[in-house]
Design an enzyme around this catalytic site. Sequence first.
Site, PDB file in Angstrom:
ATOM      1  N   HIS A   1       1.303   3.903   2.047  1.00 45.74           N
ATOM      2  CA  HIS A   1       1.813   4.643   3.193  1.00 45.74           C
ATOM      3  C   HIS A   1       3.341   4.611   3.098  1.00 45.74           C
ATOM      4  O   HIS A   1       3.934   3.580   2.773  1.00 45.74           O
ATOM      5  CB  HIS A   1       1.322   4.036   4.505  1.00 45.74           C
ATOM      6  CG  HIS A   1      -0.100   4.415   4.816  1.00 45.74           C
ATOM      7  ND1 HIS A   1      -0.906   3.662   5.639  1.00 45.74           N
ATOM      8  CD2 HIS A   1      -0.858   5.486   4.415  1.00 45.74           C
ATOM      9  CE1 HIS A   1      -2.093   4.244   5.734  1.00 45.74           C
ATOM     10  NE2 HIS A   1      -2.083   5.343   4.999  1.00 45.74           N
TER      11      HIS A   1
ATOM     12  N   HIS B   1      -7.292  -1.783   5.975  1.00 39.96           N
ATOM     13  CA  HIS B   1      -6.463  -0.684   6.439  1.00 39.96           C
ATOM     14  C   HIS B   1      -7.126   0.634   6.052  1.00 39.96           C
ATOM     15  O   HIS B   1      -8.201   0.647   5.442  1.00 39.96           O
ATOM     16  CB  HIS B   1      -5.061  -0.810   5.828  1.00 39.96           C
ATOM     17  CG  HIS B   1      -4.008  -0.015   6.543  1.00 39.96           C
ATOM     18  ND1 HIS B   1      -3.940   0.079   7.913  1.00 39.96           N
ATOM     19  CD2 HIS B   1      -2.969   0.732   6.070  1.00 39.96           C
ATOM     20  CE1 HIS B   1      -2.923   0.840   8.245  1.00 39.96           C
ATOM     21  NE2 HIS B   1      -2.317   1.255   7.149  1.00 39.96           N
TER      22      HIS B   1
ATOM     23  N   ASP C   1      -0.424  -4.198   6.635  1.00 44.17           N
ATOM     24  CA  ASP C   1      -1.134  -3.444   7.663  1.00 44.17           C
ATOM     25  C   ASP C   1      -2.632  -3.758   7.620  1.00 44.17           C
ATOM     26  O   ASP C   1      -3.256  -3.710   6.546  1.00 44.17           O
ATOM     27  CB  ASP C   1      -0.926  -1.947   7.447  1.00 44.17           C
ATOM     28  CG  ASP C   1       0.516  -1.525   7.671  1.00 44.17           C
ATOM     29  OD1 ASP C   1       1.373  -2.417   7.782  1.00 44.17           O
ATOM     30  OD2 ASP C   1       0.775  -0.315   7.724  1.00 44.17           O
TER      31      ASP C   1
ATOM     32  N   HIS D   1       6.335  -4.931  12.252  1.00 45.90           N
ATOM     33  CA  HIS D   1       5.696  -3.625  12.086  1.00 45.90           C
ATOM     34  C   HIS D   1       5.473  -2.983  13.457  1.00 45.90           C
ATOM     35  O   HIS D   1       4.408  -2.445  13.755  1.00 45.90           O
ATOM     36  CB  HIS D   1       4.372  -3.760  11.331  1.00 45.90           C
ATOM     37  CG  HIS D   1       3.888  -2.469  10.733  1.00 45.90           C
ATOM     38  ND1 HIS D   1       2.948  -1.673  11.351  1.00 45.90           N
ATOM     39  CD2 HIS D   1       4.208  -1.842   9.578  1.00 45.90           C
ATOM     40  CE1 HIS D   1       2.695  -0.615  10.595  1.00 45.90           C
ATOM     41  NE2 HIS D   1       3.458  -0.691   9.503  1.00 45.90           N
TER      42      HIS D   1
ATOM     43  N   HIS E   1       0.850  -1.188   0.000  1.00 47.82           N
ATOM     44  CA  HIS E   1       0.000   0.000   0.000  1.00 47.82           C
ATOM     45  C   HIS E   1       0.886   1.238   0.000  1.00 47.82           C
ATOM     46  O   HIS E   1       2.121   1.151   0.105  1.00 47.82           O
ATOM     47  CB  HIS E   1      -0.965  -0.001   1.182  1.00 47.82           C
ATOM     48  CG  HIS E   1      -0.315   0.087   2.531  1.00 47.82           C
ATOM     49  ND1 HIS E   1       0.534  -0.876   3.033  1.00 47.82           N
ATOM     50  CD2 HIS E   1      -0.391   1.038   3.504  1.00 47.82           C
ATOM     51  CE1 HIS E   1       0.935  -0.538   4.241  1.00 47.82           C
ATOM     52  NE2 HIS E   1       0.386   0.629   4.550  1.00 47.82           N
TER      53      HIS E   1
ATOM     54  N   ASP F   1       6.016   4.386   4.815  1.00 48.26           N
ATOM     55  CA  ASP F   1       6.937   3.431   5.428  1.00 48.26           C
ATOM     56  C   ASP F   1       6.974   2.105   4.681  1.00 48.26           C
ATOM     57  O   ASP F   1       7.748   1.210   5.037  1.00 48.26           O
ATOM     58  CB  ASP F   1       6.604   3.203   6.902  1.00 48.26           C
ATOM     59  CG  ASP F   1       5.161   2.786   7.144  1.00 48.26           C
ATOM     60  OD1 ASP F   1       4.275   3.227   6.389  1.00 48.26           O
ATOM     61  OD2 ASP F   1       4.903   2.033   8.105  1.00 48.26           O
ATOM     62  N   HIS F   2       6.164   1.989   3.616  1.00 54.50           N
ATOM     63  CA  HIS F   2       6.165   0.760   2.831  1.00 54.50           C
ATOM     64  C   HIS F   2       6.708   0.959   1.412  1.00 54.50           C
ATOM     65  O   HIS F   2       6.860  -0.024   0.679  1.00 54.50           O
ATOM     66  CB  HIS F   2       4.758   0.164   2.775  1.00 54.50           C
ATOM     67  CG  HIS F   2       4.294  -0.336   4.111  1.00 54.50           C
ATOM     68  ND1 HIS F   2       4.298  -1.662   4.466  1.00 54.50           N
ATOM     69  CD2 HIS F   2       3.837   0.348   5.199  1.00 54.50           C
ATOM     70  CE1 HIS F   2       3.854  -1.784   5.710  1.00 54.50           C
ATOM     71  NE2 HIS F   2       3.574  -0.580   6.170  1.00 54.50           N
TER      72      HIS F   2
END
Length: 302
Positions: A63, A141, A211, A269, A61, A65-66
């Site tokens: 976000h 999510h 997530d 995570h 996805h 941090d990914h």
Amino acid sequence: MFGVTILGNNSAIPTLDRHPTAQIVTCNDQLLLIDCGEGTQLQFAKYGIRRSKLRYIFISHLHGDHYFGLIGLLNTLSLMGRTEPLSIFAPPELEQIIQIQLDCAGTILKFELTFVPLMPEYSGVILEDKDLEVRCFPTQHRISCFGFSVLLQKRKRKLLPDQAKAYEIPAAYYGKLQEGADYVRKDGSIVKNDWVTMSPGKGKRYVYCADTLYDENLLPYLKDADLMYHETTYLHELADRAAERFHSTTVQAATLAATAHVKRLLIGHFSSKYKELDQFLEESRPVFPNTDIAAEGTTFIV
């Protein structure tokens, strides 16, 4: 070999000793990258990951941090002279994001980059390559998000040479036998494939839950997995916060693992608020004993 090497196990904000989410899945001679948080290419170097073996990238996805490490990794691959094609499976908006970054820098990659869009709520096969099959499935999510199921299974049947010789099947036909074909003898009689071959056996499966809220609708995708990764952003005392932020806790991840009858659970995570991770195991293992921390630099065999 079929294994998972953890390059990053933290959520949102990196710390000095924990990096945002990234994992390498080794499937014999191919490498798959699942998520690509900030600094992933440095983790490649630190843990001796061969960039040249990377074939596919999966982004769960959008976000940061990914995927914030992706443009740096792509640029480095080009600078290092990569010419082999590379495929990225991701939410469709990522293609435009990457292209804008390349255009603004006047960068032209030296290799072909293919984007395969993952559409909201889709589940099913997204990749088949030799003995490898990858499926995606939606998780719950704040934005569109996917998990991935990686199956490694030999597709060719196992030849039984003695039986094949007994039926006077020429060696030149053995390849077709391994592909499942019957053999027709000169007199017109048929030698059934299962008389001279065996099933290649059950494959191994790794499931990556990105997530997500605690969601029992995920159980069909997780069932009987040999190895499952599930996020545990918070300890269970913060279950309400986890729900508000569409994340999961230790007990929730372990409960899913137990209910789905997976063989082994990896948890990661982690929120940056936690300095020590032992308490995550202390909460998870009473619910699902075969749980391990997704420790950076560790390779887990599927």
